[in-house]
Design an enzyme around this catalytic site. Structure first.
Site, PDB file in Angstrom:
ATOM      1  N   TYR A  75      -2.056  -1.958  10.128  1.00 23.95           N
ATOM      2  CA  TYR A  75      -2.126  -1.909   8.655  1.00 23.95           C
ATOM      3  C   TYR A  75      -0.809  -1.380   8.089  1.00 23.95           C
ATOM      4  CZ  TYR A  75      -4.026  -1.151   3.986  1.00 23.95           C
ATOM      5  OH  TYR A  75      -4.238  -1.194   2.622  1.00 23.95           O
ATOM      6  N   SER A 126       0.855  -1.189   0.000  1.00 21.05           N
ATOM      7  CA  SER A 126       0.000   0.000   0.000  1.00 21.05           C
ATOM      8  C   SER A 126       0.886   1.232   0.000  1.00 21.05           C
ATOM      9  CB  SER A 126      -0.862   0.021   1.259  1.00 21.05           C
ATOM     10  OG  SER A 126      -1.519   1.265   1.399  1.00 21.05           O
TER      11      SER A 126
HETATM   12  N1  LIG Z   1      -8.640   0.046  -1.404  1.00 22.51           N
HETATM   13  C1  LIG Z   1      -7.588   0.783  -1.128  1.00 22.51           C
HETATM   14  O1  LIG Z   1      -7.659   2.013  -1.015  1.00 22.51           O
HETATM   15  C2  LIG Z   1      -6.239   0.128  -0.979  1.00 22.51           C
HETATM   16  C3  LIG Z   1      -5.095   0.926  -0.997  1.00 22.51           C
HETATM   17  C4  LIG Z   1      -3.847   0.326  -0.865  1.00 22.51           C
HETATM   18  C5  LIG Z   1      -3.744  -1.047  -0.731  1.00 22.51           C
HETATM   19  N2  LIG Z   1      -4.886  -1.809  -0.713  1.00 22.51           N
HETATM   20  C6  LIG Z   1      -4.713  -3.263  -0.584  1.00 22.51           C
HETATM   21  O2  LIG Z   1      -5.262  -3.908  -1.715  1.00 22.51           O
HETATM   22  C7  LIG Z   1      -5.612  -5.251  -1.381  1.00 22.51           C
HETATM   23  C8  LIG Z   1      -6.998  -5.553  -1.910  1.00 22.51           C
HETATM   24  O3  LIG Z   1      -7.958  -4.802  -1.165  1.00 22.51           O
HETATM   25  P1  LIG Z   1      -9.262  -4.157  -1.841  1.00 22.51           P
HETATM   26  O4  LIG Z   1      -9.038  -2.720  -1.940  1.00 22.51           O
HETATM   27  O5  LIG Z   1      -9.631  -4.930  -3.072  1.00 22.51           O
HETATM   28  O6  LIG Z   1     -10.340  -4.397  -0.670  1.00 22.51           O
HETATM   29  P2  LIG Z   1     -11.530  -5.458  -0.504  1.00 22.51           P
HETATM   30  O7  LIG Z   1     -11.907  -5.406   0.930  1.00 22.51           O
HETATM   31  O8  LIG Z   1     -12.582  -5.206  -1.518  1.00 22.51           O
HETATM   32  O9  LIG Z   1     -10.865  -6.863  -0.883  1.00 22.51           O
HETATM   33  C9  LIG Z   1     -10.103  -7.621   0.011  1.00 22.51           C
HETATM   34  C10 LIG Z   1     -10.486  -9.094  -0.170  1.00 22.51           C
HETATM   35  O10 LIG Z   1      -9.654  -9.897   0.682  1.00 22.51           O
HETATM   36  C11 LIG Z   1     -10.473 -10.881   1.314  1.00 22.51           C
HETATM   37  N3  LIG Z   1      -9.815 -11.304   2.568  1.00 22.51           N
HETATM   38  C12 LIG Z   1      -9.654 -10.558   3.699  1.00 22.51           C
HETATM   39  N4  LIG Z   1      -9.043 -11.291   4.647  1.00 22.51           N
HETATM   40  C13 LIG Z   1      -8.766 -12.504   4.085  1.00 22.51           C
HETATM   41  C14 LIG Z   1      -8.136 -13.684   4.580  1.00 22.51           C
HETATM   42  N5  LIG Z   1      -7.662 -13.760   5.842  1.00 22.51           N
HETATM   43  N6  LIG Z   1      -8.018 -14.742   3.740  1.00 22.51           N
HETATM   44  C15 LIG Z   1      -8.494 -14.674   2.460  1.00 22.51           C
HETATM   45  N7  LIG Z   1      -9.126 -13.593   1.958  1.00 22.51           N
HETATM   46  C16 LIG Z   1      -9.260 -12.511   2.767  1.00 22.51           C
HETATM   47  C17 LIG Z   1     -11.802 -10.170   1.517  1.00 22.51           C
HETATM   48  O11 LIG Z   1     -12.887 -11.068   1.728  1.00 22.51           O
HETATM   49  C18 LIG Z   1     -11.934  -9.370   0.227  1.00 22.51           C
HETATM   50  O12 LIG Z   1     -12.563 -10.119  -0.797  1.00 22.51           O
HETATM   51  C19 LIG Z   1      -5.463  -5.338   0.137  1.00 22.51           C
HETATM   52  O13 LIG Z   1      -4.232  -5.957   0.459  1.00 22.51           O
HETATM   53  C20 LIG Z   1      -5.435  -3.889   0.580  1.00 22.51           C
HETATM   54  O14 LIG Z   1      -4.771  -3.702   1.800  1.00 22.51           O
HETATM   55  C21 LIG Z   1      -6.111  -1.264  -0.834  1.00 22.51           C
END
Ligand SMILES: NC(=O)c1ccc[n+]([C@@H]2O[C@H](COP(=O)([O-])OP(=O)(O)OC[C@H]3O[C@@H](n4cnc5c(N)ncnc54)[C@H](O)[C@@H]3O)[C@@H](O)[C@H]2O)c1
Length: 286
Positions: A172, A150
């Site tokens: 986080y 991130s």
């Molecule tokens: N959305 C943002 O602004 C942002 C920014 C930077 C990084 N990220 C990172 O991107 C990645 C994807 O997140 P996103 O934005 O698509 O959010 P999201 O919440 O839509 O997707 C995350 C997915 O991971 C699954 N998940 C959570 N814990 C889990 C576990 N223990 N085992 C298996 N699956 C699990 C959830 O059910 C969900 O489907 C994450 O690592 C997040 O930290 C997101």
């Protein structure tokens, strides 16, 4: 010929958001997909995780491209569940070429606070290690590992806004910094075997994680019950370019490139997809 034609990709957190987008984008370019997701909520996370129906929808979208898909409900915190899902997928497709370790939670403001910290570290960091370590025995020369950290990994903890103002939020940030370090050393170890490993650092991305009550409260600590409308303009200050957030497809295109042979000599990279956010706010260099 697709850009990852005939390759097999394992994606964690694939039921929705960025993970689903990666699954579909890689399938559009010729990859078969092993898609896993926990499909269960956390007590410490103030927004819902994906559902089993979400994971089915990802599978349908992949199938529409004409590629194969294997799904499994698996918690990345549990290496045995990851191993079983991989064994089923590799038995179906015969090999594994691409790992996208990107399941994650944002447990800011989570209660009890230290459990929120632990859940964040165990999912985001230990879960990333589990996905990669369990995949490694299946990988050959030419394979590509991509981990999602991130922009928060590159953020100085004193900058505002940042998610690190409470144990869940700090968990986080720390988990994402640890991913950066882990992949750096992993790439060093794997280079001689011809296996690449890179990190993608998204900024605010338009998914259920960002569009959530705890995230609105992190960005608008001045309001008791901030709404999406209250938070959106503040989302924008994090980027140097004029955008409040980017879309999952913006990350998928970076993942696709790193997964493809176009990036065959790119390894150990910390690839920011952040609309210039790092240039504006961050001074922690990894
Ligand atoms: N959305 C943002 O602004 C942002 C920014 C930077 C990084 N990220 C990172 O991107 C990645 C994807 O997140 P996103 O934005 O698509 O959010 P999201 O919440 O839509 O997707 C995350 C997915 O991971 C699954 N998940 C959570 N814990 C889990 C576990 N223990 N085992 C298996 N699956 C699990 C959830 O059910 C969900 O489907 C994450 O690592 C997040 O930290 C997101």
């Amino acid at each position: 010929m697709g850009r990852v034609q005939g390759k097999v990709a394992f994606i964690t957190g694939a039921a929705r958001g960025q993970g689903r987008s990666h699954a579909v984008r890689l399938a559009e370019e010729g990859a078969d997909i092993i898609a896993v997701d926990i499909c269960e909520d956390f007590d410490t996370v103030g927004y819902a995780m994906a559902s089993p129906e979400d994971l089915e929808e990802t599978a349908k979208l992949v199938e529409k491209t004409g590629r194969g898909v294997v799904t499994a409900k698996a918690d990345v915190r549990d290496a045995a569940q990851v191993r079983a899902a991989l064994q089923t997928g590799v038995a179906e497709f015969g090999k594994l070429d691409i790992v996208v370790a990107q399941a994650g939670i944002a447990a800011m403001k989570g209660q009890p606070p230290m459990q929120a910290w632990t859940d964040g570290i165990n999912t985001n960091f230990v879960g990333t290690i589990n996905a990669i370590q369990e995949a490694l025995p299946h990988l050959q020369e030419g394979a590509s590992i991509i981990a999602t950290a991130s922009a928060a990994a590159l953020m100085d903890a004193h900058n505002k806004p940042n998610p690190g103002n409470d144990p869940g939020g700090m968990g986080y940030m720390v988990s994402k910094r640890l991913i950066s370090e882990y992949v750096h050393y992993l790439a060093t170890e794997l280079a001689v075997r011809g296996i690449r490993a890179n990190v993608v650092h998204p900024t605010n991305c338009n998914t259920d994680m960002l569009q959530s009550e705890p995230m609105y409260r992190s960005f608008r600590p001045d309001l008791e019950k901030p709404t999406r409308a209250d938070a959106e303009p503040v989302f924008g200050v994090q980027q140097a370019m004029k955008v409040n957030y980017i879309e999952p497809e913006d990350i998928s295109n970076a993942v696709l490139w790193l997964a493809s042979d176009e990036a065959r000599y790119v390894t150990g990279m910390q690839l920011r997809v952040d609309a210039g956010g790092y240039l504006k706010w961050y001074d922690y260099h990894v």
